[in-house]
Design a protein around this motif. Structure first.
Motif, mmCIF file in Angstrom:
data_model
loop_
_atom_site.group_PDB
_atom_site.id
_atom_site.type_symbol
_atom_site.label_atom_id
_atom_site.label_comp_id
_atom_site.label_asym_id
_atom_site.label_seq_id
_atom_site.Cartn_x
_atom_site.Cartn_y
_atom_site.Cartn_z
ATOM 1 N N ARG A 260 0.830 -1.212 0.000
ATOM 2 C CA ARG A 260 0.000 0.000 0.000
ATOM 3 C C ARG A 260 0.863 1.260 0.000
ATOM 4 N N SER A 261 1.977 1.236 0.709
ATOM 5 C CA SER A 261 2.809 2.430 0.858
ATOM 6 C C SER A 261 3.742 2.656 -0.314
ATOM 7 N N GLY A 262 3.796 1.689 -1.246
ATOM 8 C CA GLY A 262 4.677 1.849 -2.393
ATOM 9 C C GLY A 262 6.082 1.351 -2.158
ATOM 10 N N TYR A 263 6.300 0.618 -1.072
ATOM 11 C CA TYR A 263 7.642 0.098 -0.777
ATOM 12 C C TYR A 263 8.080 -0.906 -1.842
ATOM 13 N N TYR A 264 7.129 -1.693 -2.349
ATOM 14 C CA TYR A 264 7.442 -2.665 -3.395
ATOM 15 C C TYR A 264 7.029 -2.127 -4.766
ATOM 16 N N ASP A 265 7.868 -2.379 -5.757
ATOM 17 C CA ASP A 265 7.576 -2.002 -7.136
ATOM 18 C C ASP A 265 6.930 -3.198 -7.826
ATOM 19 N N PRO A 266 5.693 -3.054 -8.328
ATOM 20 C CA PRO A 266 4.991 -4.182 -8.964
ATOM 21 C C PRO A 266 5.731 -4.753 -10.173
ATOM 22 N N GLN A 267 6.601 -3.934 -10.784
ATOM 23 C CA GLN A 267 7.310 -4.396 -11.974
ATOM 24 C C GLN A 267 8.674 -5.015 -11.659
ATOM 25 N N LYS A 268 8.988 -5.160 -10.365
ATOM 26 C CA LYS A 268 10.295 -5.707 -9.985
ATOM 27 C C LYS A 268 10.131 -6.919 -9.068
ATOM 28 N N LYS A 269 11.213 -7.689 -8.959
ATOM 29 C CA LYS A 269 11.194 -8.838 -8.067
ATOM 30 C C LYS A 269 11.129 -8.385 -6.615
ATOM 31 N N LEU A 270 10.525 -9.224 -5.790
ATOM 32 C CA LEU A 270 10.438 -8.935 -4.358
ATOM 33 C C LEU A 270 11.772 -9.245 -3.697
ATOM 34 N N PRO A 271 12.028 -8.721 -2.492
ATOM 35 C CA PRO A 271 13.278 -9.030 -1.793
ATOM 36 C C PRO A 271 13.406 -10.534 -1.541
ATOM 37 N N SER A 272 14.598 -10.954 -1.167
ATOM 38 C CA SER A 272 14.838 -12.370 -0.887
ATOM 39 C C SER A 272 14.093 -12.801 0.361
ATOM 40 N N ILE A 273 13.913 -14.104 0.510
ATOM 41 C CA ILE A 273 13.240 -14.640 1.700
ATOM 42 C C ILE A 273 13.991 -14.236 2.963
ATOM 43 N N LYS A 274 15.316 -14.248 2.888
ATOM 44 C CA LYS A 274 16.130 -13.859 4.043
ATOM 45 C C LYS A 274 15.855 -12.399 4.424
ATOM 46 N N GLU A 275 15.804 -11.515 3.432
ATOM 47 C CA GLU A 275 15.571 -10.094 3.700
ATOM 48 C C GLU A 275 14.177 -9.858 4.272
ATOM 49 N N MET A 276 13.179 -10.569 3.736
ATOM 50 C CA MET A 276 11.819 -10.371 4.222
ATOM 51 C C MET A 276 11.621 -10.960 5.610
ATOM 52 N N ALA A 277 12.319 -12.043 5.904
ATOM 53 C CA ALA A 277 12.246 -12.625 7.252
ATOM 54 C C ALA A 277 12.771 -11.628 8.275
ATOM 55 N N ASN B 40 10.446 -9.824 11.043
ATOM 56 C CA ASN B 40 10.788 -10.450 12.327
ATOM 57 C C ASN B 40 10.154 -11.829 12.482
ATOM 58 N N VAL B 41 10.279 -12.653 11.423
ATOM 59 C CA VAL B 41 9.764 -14.023 11.463
ATOM 60 C C VAL B 41 10.835 -14.947 10.872
ATOM 61 N N SER B 42 10.563 -16.233 10.913
ATOM 62 C CA SER B 42 11.516 -17.198 10.362
ATOM 63 C C SER B 42 11.431 -17.242 8.841
ATOM 64 N N ARG B 43 12.504 -17.742 8.211
ATOM 65 C CA ARG B 43 12.508 -17.891 6.752
ATOM 66 C C ARG B 43 11.441 -18.897 6.320
ATOM 67 N N ALA B 44 11.218 -19.912 7.137
ATOM 68 C CA ALA B 44 10.212 -20.921 6.807
ATOM 69 C C ALA B 44 8.820 -20.298 6.729
ATOM 70 N N THR B 45 8.555 -19.321 7.618
ATOM 71 C CA THR B 45 7.256 -18.643 7.605
ATOM 72 C C THR B 45 7.078 -17.829 6.325
ATOM 73 N N VAL B 46 8.122 -17.117 5.915
ATOM 74 C CA VAL B 46 8.053 -16.339 4.679
ATOM 75 C C VAL B 46 7.869 -17.263 3.481
ATOM 76 N N GLN B 47 8.585 -18.390 3.489
ATOM 77 C CA GLN B 47 8.467 -19.352 2.391
ATOM 78 C C GLN B 47 7.043 -19.890 2.300
ATOM 79 N N LYS B 48 6.444 -20.192 3.450
ATOM 80 C CA LYS B 48 5.073 -20.693 3.467
ATOM 81 C C LYS B 48 4.114 -19.637 2.924
ATOM 82 N N TYR B 49 4.348 -18.376 3.297
ATOM 83 C CA TYR B 49 3.501 -17.280 2.805
ATOM 84 C C TYR B 49 3.578 -17.204 1.285
#
Length: 453
Positions: free
Chosen positions: A89-106, A110-119
């Protein structure tokens, strides 16, 4: 009394994370009672200048991210979902680009990499994101769009000859960014002017046309800037079956409920809302300012009122220096035309009217804070002209909104609205209507930032 003590404390050297003296020591050093010292700390705490840790005391700056624990009722998966949605919503992610890595999003949520992977696996199953091999995930574009359609119609207000009303740098930047994004996606951008008085569409040659004249249109971008009856235009578009992205430039409560919940429609709030004023207030508090004057000759408008409310909600003490008879710079220009001004003289007459209004507003206050927040950069420019003529004295520090060309000429710090993100998110909605990231029917408020000069 408290504010004077706070000012004296803020003059002392300080660094983020440094611990403040205890209430007793603070009272002794300032020669005040412990009760007064405690109230001073509460003022600093309420304004975000210091933070507290239970059993450890008070510290300068903002509370570290590691202290911001997730809400106990949210699971890790829910926390990621809420965080991604808010960042989207805030524009942090660009719809035309790849999302950050699972490690970065974890780390971010503040969650585990497994949780991000499941999401991501759940989002991939819904067709919202995808990945190639073990690469990073990216938003799926074209989930529900018609690939045989290659045109996007952008509608904005015009006069009876088809000349567009582009009254601000922000409107021009939106148009330029729309051309850039259309080119990136190999789409043809068609600009239609909307003559509000006769409720008709005009092309670049001033010739009347209909939306049905464009059978290859996959969706429409609509700017409601300067429209007095935006509902009429939206109801015309409601008859179309393709997706619509609306840049809503009016009070939230004026948004038609029937269209707000319409399938394949998304509304983006770029100029209204309190978020920009709140961001400026927090920025000023972080710089050590605790009291400001908010100056606006356009306070009949909701956008001016919202910016003031945002400032006040940030916790900074705010003196309103406002005029409630005019809603915008455009309204002053219309008054100039009514008075007989023509051509380039319209701008001159309108600026003089605004300058006279500002001078009366400032003279009505016996004492003003040393920090001014101008409702937009144009007001700051006019205040500079008044100062150059010796009619007013400029403050110690001032800041504006819009980050326009004027702000660079004046070297004025200014809040910049995220116009690039609103355009990219709008295009994404047209090519991917019904995406889960747009499941909410809320008015999408994209963020911005203060640009320092």
């Amino acid at each position: 009394m408290y504010l004077d003590i706070v000012k004296n404390i803020l003059k002392a050297p300080q660094s983020a994370g440094e611990k403040l003296p205890s209430v007793r020591l603070l009272a002794e050093s300032l020669k005040i009672s412990p009760a007064t010292a405690h109230k001073v700390l509460k003022v600093l705490l309420a304004r975000g200048i210091i933070y507290s840790l239970q059993g450890k005391g008070f510290f300068w700056g903002k509370k570290p991210d590691w202290e911001k624990l997730p809400e106990p009722h949210l699971s890790g998966l829910q926390q990621v979902e809420a965080g991604v949605r808010e960042d989207w919503r805030s524009g942090y992610y660009d719809p035309q680009k790849k999302l950050p890595s699972i490690k970065e999003m974890a780390a971010r949520y503040n969650v585990s990499r497994a949780t991000v992977q499941k999401y991501f696996e759940q989002m991939q199953a819904q067709g919202i994101v995808d990945r190639v091999g073990q690469g990073r995930y990216f938003p799926v574009v074209g989930k529900d769009s018609d690939f045989n359609k290659t045109q996007v119609i952008l509608i904005t207000r015009c006069d009876a000859f088809g000349t567009l009303f582009l009254e601000s740098d922000r409107e021009i930047e939106l148009l330029k960014e729309a051309y850039r994004v259309a080119e990136e996606q190999n789409l043809e951008l068609i600009i239609l002017g909307y003559e509000e008085q006769r409720e008709r569409f005009l092309n670049r040659y001033g010739k009347e046309c209909k939306l049905s004249d464009f059978p290859l249109c996959l969706g429409s971008l609509v700017s409601t800037w300067l429209l007095t009856r935006p509902r009429n235009l939206l109801h015309i578009l409601a008859a179309q079956t393709y997706p619509v992205s609306v840049w809503w430039e009016h009070p939230v409560e004026a948004l038609p409920r029937s269209l707000r919940n319409k399938e394949k429609w998304a509304f983006f709030n770029l100029a209204f809302g309190t978020f920009s004023g709140n961001a400026v207030g927090k920025y000023l508090l972080a710089k050590g300012y605790i009291k400001v004057a908010f100056i606006s000759p356009y306070h009949e408008s909701n956008w001016s009122k919202d910016r003031l409310i945002g400032l006040q909600n940030s916790g900074i003490e705010t003196i309103a220096v406002v005029d409630k008879t005019m809603p915008s710079p455009w309204a002053y220009r219309q008054e100039a035309i009514k008075s007989g001004a023509k051509g380039e003289n319209v701008e001159t007459v309108a600026r003089k009217q605004i300058a006279d209004k500002l001078l009366r507003l400032l003279n009505s206050k016996t004492v003003l804070p040393s920090v001014w927040v101008c409702v937009n950069d144009e007001v700051a420019s006019i205040l500079m002209e008044l100062a150059s003529k010796g009619k007013i004295k400029l403050p110690q520090y001032w800041i504006g909104f819009d980050n326009s060309r004027e702000s660079y000429r004046l070297r004025l710090d200014s809040f910049e609205f995220n116009t690039s993100s609103v355009v990219r998110q709008s295009f994404y909605h047209l090519t991917s209507p019904g995406s889960g990231l747009f499941a909410t029917k809320d008015l999408l408020e994209l963020s911005g930032k203060i640009v320092e000069k």
